[in-house]
Write a protein that holds these residues in place. Structure first.
Motif, mmCIF file in Angstrom:
data_model
loop_
_atom_site.group_PDB
_atom_site.id
_atom_site.type_symbol
_atom_site.label_atom_id
_atom_site.label_comp_id
_atom_site.label_asym_id
_atom_site.label_seq_id
_atom_site.Cartn_x
_atom_site.Cartn_y
_atom_site.Cartn_z
ATOM 1 N N ASN A 271 0.801 -1.220 0.000
ATOM 2 C CA ASN A 271 0.000 0.000 0.000
ATOM 3 C C ASN A 271 0.829 1.263 0.000
ATOM 4 O O ASN A 271 0.357 2.318 -0.354
ATOM 5 N N GLN A 272 2.062 1.134 0.453
ATOM 6 C CA GLN A 272 2.911 2.311 0.463
ATOM 7 C C GLN A 272 3.418 2.630 -0.939
ATOM 8 O O GLN A 272 3.889 3.715 -1.201
ATOM 9 N N ILE A 273 3.360 1.640 -1.793
ATOM 10 C CA ILE A 273 3.860 1.862 -3.160
ATOM 11 C C ILE A 273 2.664 2.239 -4.024
ATOM 12 O O ILE A 273 1.758 1.436 -4.239
ATOM 13 N N ILE A 274 2.676 3.471 -4.478
ATOM 14 C CA ILE A 274 1.525 3.967 -5.226
ATOM 15 C C ILE A 274 1.801 3.848 -6.722
ATOM 16 O O ILE A 274 2.888 4.177 -7.183
ATOM 17 N N GLY A 275 0.803 3.405 -7.437
ATOM 18 C CA GLY A 275 0.951 3.337 -8.880
ATOM 19 C C GLY A 275 -0.081 2.413 -9.465
ATOM 20 O O GLY A 275 -0.444 1.401 -8.863
ATOM 21 N N ALA A 278 0.881 0.745 -16.204
ATOM 22 C CA ALA A 278 1.253 -0.611 -16.642
ATOM 23 C C ALA A 278 2.570 -1.073 -16.018
ATOM 24 O O ALA A 278 2.633 -2.178 -15.469
ATOM 25 N N PRO A 279 3.641 -0.240 -16.036
ATOM 26 C CA PRO A 279 4.890 -0.755 -15.439
ATOM 27 C C PRO A 279 4.741 -1.051 -13.943
ATOM 28 O O PRO A 279 5.339 -1.994 -13.437
ATOM 29 N N MET A 280 3.896 -0.262 -13.257
ATOM 30 C CA MET A 280 3.726 -0.510 -11.823
ATOM 31 C C MET A 280 2.901 -1.772 -11.579
ATOM 32 O O MET A 280 3.178 -2.538 -10.654
ATOM 33 N N SER A 281 1.889 -2.011 -12.408
ATOM 34 C CA SER A 281 1.080 -3.226 -12.247
ATOM 35 C C SER A 281 1.967 -4.447 -12.413
ATOM 36 O O SER A 281 1.865 -5.427 -11.663
ATOM 37 N N GLU A 282 2.850 -4.364 -13.401
ATOM 38 C CA GLU A 282 3.773 -5.477 -13.624
ATOM 39 C C GLU A 282 4.683 -5.665 -12.416
ATOM 40 O O GLU A 282 4.940 -6.780 -11.971
ATOM 41 N N LEU A 283 5.114 -4.538 -11.868
ATOM 42 C CA LEU A 283 5.994 -4.599 -10.686
ATOM 43 C C LEU A 283 5.265 -5.262 -9.516
ATOM 44 O O LEU A 283 5.816 -6.135 -8.838
ATOM 45 N N PHE A 284 4.024 -4.862 -9.271
ATOM 46 C CA PHE A 284 3.259 -5.442 -8.156
ATOM 47 C C PHE A 284 3.129 -6.957 -8.322
ATOM 48 O O PHE A 284 3.241 -7.710 -7.361
ATOM 49 N N HIS A 285 2.898 -7.353 -9.568
ATOM 50 C CA HIS A 285 2.744 -8.780 -9.834
ATOM 51 C C HIS A 285 4.028 -9.519 -9.460
ATOM 52 O O HIS A 285 4.015 -10.534 -8.759
ATOM 53 N N LEU A 286 5.165 -8.963 -9.907
ATOM 54 C CA LEU A 286 6.465 -9.578 -9.593
ATOM 55 C C LEU A 286 6.730 -9.586 -8.097
ATOM 56 O O LEU A 286 7.246 -10.550 -7.534
ATOM 57 N N LEU A 287 6.366 -8.469 -7.458
ATOM 58 C CA LEU A 287 6.601 -8.364 -6.007
ATOM 59 C C LEU A 287 5.855 -9.456 -5.267
ATOM 60 O O LEU A 287 6.381 -10.068 -4.328
ATOM 61 N N LEU A 454 -0.193 9.745 -6.838
ATOM 62 C CA LEU A 454 0.901 10.064 -5.909
ATOM 63 C C LEU A 454 0.635 11.390 -5.202
ATOM 64 O O LEU A 454 0.900 11.533 -4.010
ATOM 65 N N VAL A 455 0.076 12.345 -5.955
ATOM 66 C CA VAL A 455 -0.239 13.655 -5.354
ATOM 67 C C VAL A 455 -1.235 13.444 -4.212
ATOM 68 O O VAL A 455 -1.036 13.929 -3.083
ATOM 69 N N ASP A 456 -2.297 12.698 -4.485
ATOM 70 C CA ASP A 456 -3.294 12.449 -3.430
ATOM 71 C C ASP A 456 -2.650 11.772 -2.224
ATOM 72 O O ASP A 456 -2.915 12.119 -1.076
ATOM 73 N N HIS A 457 -1.782 10.820 -2.511
ATOM 74 C CA HIS A 457 -1.119 10.069 -1.440
ATOM 75 C C HIS A 457 -0.283 11.004 -0.560
ATOM 76 O O HIS A 457 -0.368 10.975 0.671
ATOM 77 N N PHE A 458 0.501 11.860 -1.195
ATOM 78 C CA PHE A 458 1.369 12.745 -0.402
ATOM 79 C C PHE A 458 0.554 13.836 0.303
ATOM 80 O O PHE A 458 0.897 14.242 1.413
ATOM 81 N N VAL A 459 -0.516 14.307 -0.363
ATOM 82 C CA VAL A 459 -1.373 15.308 0.301
ATOM 83 C C VAL A 459 -1.930 14.698 1.590
ATOM 84 O O VAL A 459 -1.924 15.330 2.656
ATOM 85 N N GLU A 460 -2.345 13.452 1.491
ATOM 86 C CA GLU A 460 -2.869 12.763 2.678
ATOM 87 C C GLU A 460 -1.792 12.682 3.762
ATOM 88 O O GLU A 460 -2.030 12.981 4.931
ATOM 89 N N GLN A 461 -0.587 12.294 3.344
ATOM 90 C CA GLN A 461 0.525 12.177 4.310
ATOM 91 C C GLN A 461 0.839 13.518 4.966
ATOM 92 O O GLN A 461 0.984 13.618 6.177
ATOM 93 N N PHE A 462 0.921 14.580 4.137
ATOM 94 C CA PHE A 462 1.303 15.884 4.703
ATOM 95 C C PHE A 462 0.177 16.494 5.530
ATOM 96 O O PHE A 462 0.443 17.256 6.455
ATOM 97 N N ASN A 463 -1.053 16.189 5.190
ATOM 98 C CA ASN A 463 -2.164 16.677 6.030
ATOM 99 C C ASN A 463 -1.988 16.156 7.447
ATOM 100 O O ASN A 463 -2.164 16.886 8.421
ATOM 101 N N VAL A 490 9.962 10.196 -7.743
ATOM 102 C CA VAL A 490 8.897 10.359 -6.754
ATOM 103 C C VAL A 490 9.376 11.192 -5.553
ATOM 104 O O VAL A 490 8.613 11.954 -4.968
ATOM 105 N N ARG A 491 10.653 11.040 -5.217
ATOM 106 C CA ARG A 491 11.165 11.828 -4.092
ATOM 107 C C ARG A 491 11.009 13.323 -4.379
ATOM 108 O O ARG A 491 10.595 14.098 -3.527
ATOM 109 N N GLU A 492 11.330 13.702 -5.627
ATOM 110 C CA GLU A 492 11.235 15.117 -5.998
ATOM 111 C C GLU A 492 9.761 15.569 -5.948
ATOM 112 O O GLU A 492 9.455 16.665 -5.486
ATOM 113 N N LEU A 493 8.875 14.703 -6.404
ATOM 114 C CA LEU A 493 7.440 15.041 -6.374
ATOM 115 C C LEU A 493 6.989 15.246 -4.923
ATOM 116 O O LEU A 493 6.247 16.181 -4.601
ATOM 117 N N ARG A 494 7.460 14.382 -4.067
ATOM 118 C CA ARG A 494 7.089 14.479 -2.647
ATOM 119 C C ARG A 494 7.573 15.828 -2.080
ATOM 120 O O ARG A 494 6.846 16.537 -1.401
#
Ligand SMILES: Nc1ncnc2c1ncn2[C@@H]1O[C@H](COP(=O)(O)OP(=O)(O)OP(=O)(O)O)[C@@H](O)[C@H]1O
Length: 688
Positions: A271-275, A278-287, A454-463, A490-494
């Motif tokens: 859940n901490q990994i947001i995405g 397609a590349p992220m879905s593939e990553l989740f599957h591998l994970l 990711l924006v929604d995720h970080f907004v939630e975190q910073f709130n 993503v670090r820069e976006l955060r």
């Protein structure tokens, strides 16, 4: 004081002996015949005495017969026999009937008392022994009931692994011995069936070391395909004299708990990994697949793409989740320090090694080690790493003993390892050992569709972090975020969103609160013109304070912005200062100063914005929050807008005495933080 039953058909003897005994402190009940004596034994007459003294010859009756009756009815009451006609036959019978003593008449006082005392002392000791035996038996029965009722599997074994006892839960294990009578003395492996090899390691450990074992989690696949998970441990069992008797095995069924943990851990990790791209879905599957294995994984990707996050997910989502996750940044330490950090050292191994030290590999035993920046390790460390990867063993620096570890290795790098191999800076064999499976994390620019998530995720975190209720970003801000190339991923976006949180006070983050390089993505100048209200305030100030330092600074400020630095402190960039850390992404010449505390007398809300050379319009936060002490730091505060009599915009802060006091107090706070005169600073960052 004891109760004594005295039986004699001669009244004079009854009288004399009972007088001796009463004077010795006892209660004496007398009987002249066997009938009377038997009645005296009945509960209605006070129950059995502590001692019976009886004559053998009782006018046609026999004291020896009475002795037998006493032994039958109250077996723990001692009997002293008296006789005027001693004989071998009667003495032999007295012993066989269980008499305590056999005295011949005439009996003198001392003899009588001595015999009574001895018999009573023996009885007291006997009573005590029986009470202890009864208590122990009670305890045993009680423990047995607990032992059987405990839902955990409990098995006690001898040092040669033969069963002493097994509780009900143990006998109910599939494939195990069910009958309690058949289990004692059987070999552990036979009695526990399918589960024996699973439980053996902790018993072997305890029987070998005579110490409590480590707690472990093991699982078995049942015949019906279900998996049963146990937490097992063993402890030594000792006899009353401390002698080693074997071991107690405890196995707790944690199948349900493990299932919940797995689901939770998996969710926590993933859940901490947001995405959703397609590349992220593939990553989740591998994970998903990789988390369940012990395979060494190499995570590659540009800086800030989430390599550490992925390593955490791999650890948390798998069977090692309960073990440690040890992270090492290999580029942060020199060659020697890294070697000792990873593998540990012994005292005296090198100058400064004043005591033994356990390395990170050992600390990760039973869990996972995450080797970040693996491309930066020296050849000596590479060699040692290769051995750990191949053999799961190493020697501590300065030691010859081999340490064995059970560790999963996950490595990460943002450098092209293949190039390092080609240039000879990385061993090829190590490269292939590390890269059993490679997970390539996509750059953020290659998965822009994930940016809103990711924006929604970080907004939630910073709130949560900043105690705010920001709903999100404005469409223009999102447009800028989508258009930026995100070299820092993503670090820069955060960081960009954190910047937005710091610089905006409203419910949404607008584009002007984003860092200049992000604003530039939508064609906005990195240093936009000051907002309207700021100019109004500026003019107002200038008019008011031509003769003071504030007015002078503001005049210079309007002409180009740079002169606004006058009288302002700079953030101590790159230092450990918390303000510097939190605002590190602000423009380099952003003028700030710091105040350790904000006086309670500053206005409760200030609507003013203020132009600064970086181009940000800085709005004041409601200072009530300062007072509540909830802000940690990084709240920008414009000193120019502190209480003053009036302002052109028509929205002035408190005026008069309280205003002056507030202004003075804050200026003092800011001034003392900077060690400059209190009138100098214009902007403050409040550190609560
Ligand atoms: N997919 C993602 N979802 C949510 N947050 C993410 C994601 N990827 C990265 N982050 C966040 O970005 C920041 C950087 O992530 P992380 O440290 O894992 O990156 P990295 O690739 O290991 O960086 P580096 O190579 O510099 O060590 C962290 O705050 C992390 O929480």
């Amino acid at each position: 004081m004891a109760k004594i039953l005295l039986v004699d058909d001669e009244e004079s003897i009854r009288f004399t002996l009972s007088a001796f005994l009463r004077r010795d402190g006892h209660v004496v009940v007398t009987a002249a015949s066997l009938d009377e004596a038997l009645r005296a034994l009945e509960p209605a007459n006070g129950g059995p005495p502590d001692l019976v003294i009886t004559d053998i010859i009782l006018r046609g009756e026999n004291g020896l017969d009475f002795t037998r009756l006493v032994r039958e009815r109250c077996p723990f009451v001692p009997v002293i026999l008296l006789t005027g006609r001693p004989s071998v036959e009667s003495a032999v019978r007295a012993v066989s009937e269980g008499a305590e003593q056999y005295l011949t008449k005439p009996v003198d006082k001392e003899q009588m008392l001595q015999a009574a005392r001895t018999a009573l002392r023996h009885k007291a000791l006997d009573d005590e022994r029986r009470a202890l035996v009864a208590e122990r038996e009670n305890l045993r029965v009680h423990l047995e009931a607990v032992f059987q009722a405990v839902p955990d599997v409990l098995v006690t074994v001898t040092p040669d692994l033969r069963i002493q006892r097994m509780n009900l839960a143990a006998r109910e294990l599939p494939g195990g011995a069910r009958d309690a009578r058949q289990t004692a003395g059987r070999r552990f492996d036979e009695a526990l069936g399918l589960f024996a090899p699973l439980f053996r390691p902790v018993l072997d450990e305890t029987l070998g070391t005579r110490r409590a074992s480590r707690r472990r989690r093991v699982s078995a696949q049942l015949a019906d395909g279900r998996e049963q998970v146990f937490e097992i441990e063993a402890a030594p069992s000792a006899g009353g004299g401390g002698e080693f008797l074997g071991a107690l095995l405890v196995a707790r069924d944690v199948t349900r708990l493990a299932g919940l943990e797995e689901a939770l851990g998996h969710r926590a990790g993933m859940n901490q990994i947001i995405g959703r791209s397609a590349p992220m879905s593939e990553l989740f599957h591998l994970l998903d697949e990789l988390a369940q294995t012990d395979t060494t994984v190499l995570i590659t990707g540009e800086s800030g793409t989430g390599k550490e996050l992925v390593a955490e997910a791999l650890h948390r989502g798998g069977p090692r989740a309960l073990g440690p996750l040890v992270k090492v940044n290999c580029s942060a330490l020199s060659e020697h320090l890294l070697e000792s950090e990873l593998f540990g050292h012994v005292r005296g191994a090198f100058t400064g090694a004043v005591r033994d030290r356990v390395g990170r590999f050992q600390l990760a035993h039973g869990g996972t080690i995450f080797l970040d920046e693996i491309g930066d390790v020296s050849s000596a460390v590479q060699l040692k790493l290769l051995r750990v990867l191949q053999e799961r063993e190493f020697e501590r620096v300065g030691d010859t003993r081999t340490v064995k570890v059970d560790v999963r290795v996950i490595a990460a790098t943002n450098r092209p390892l293949a190039d390092l191999v080609r240039s000879g800076r990385l061993r090829e064999d190590l490269y292939y050992r590390l890269r059993v499976v490679e997970l390539r994390l996509p750059a953020l620019r290659d998965r822009r569709s994930d940016i809103p998530l990711l924006v929604d995720h970080f907004v939630e975190q910073f709130n949560i972090h900043f105690h705010r209720r920001v709903a999100g970003v404005t469409p223009v801000a999102l447009q800028a975020l989508m258009a930026h190339s995100w070299p820092g991923n993503v670090r820069e976006l955060r960081h960009a969103l954190e910047h937005g949180f710091i610089l905006s006070r409203g419910d949404v983050i607008d584009v002007d609160a984003l860092p200049p390089e992000v604003r530039a993505a939508v064609g906005m100048s990195p240093t936009p013109a000051p907002v309207q209200r700021s100019i109004a305030c500026d003019t107002d100030l200038q008019r008011q304070g031509a003769g003071n330092a504030w007015g002078a600074d503001r005049a210079g400020d309007r002409s180009g912005g740079r002169s606004m630095d006058h009288g302002m402190a700079r953030l101590p960039r790159g230092t450990g200062h918390p303000v510097a850390r939190r605002t590190a992404s602000l423009p380099a010449r952003q003028p700030f100063t710091t105040a350790r505390s904000i006086p309670a007398s500053i206005p409760t809300a200030c609507p003013w914005t203020w132009p600064v050379p970086g181009g940000e319009g800085i709005r004041h936060p409601p200072s009530r929050r300062y007072r509540a002490g909830r802000f940690r730091l990084s709240r920008l505060l414009c000193l120019s807008c502190l209480p003053r009599p009036s302002c052109q915009s028509g929205r002035s802060g408190p005026s008069g005495r309280s205003g002056r006091q507030a202004r003075r107090a804050l200026s003092t706070a800011v001034g003392s933080a900077r060690n400059t005169p209190p009138t100098a600073p214009k902007l403050a960052v409040a550190c609560g």
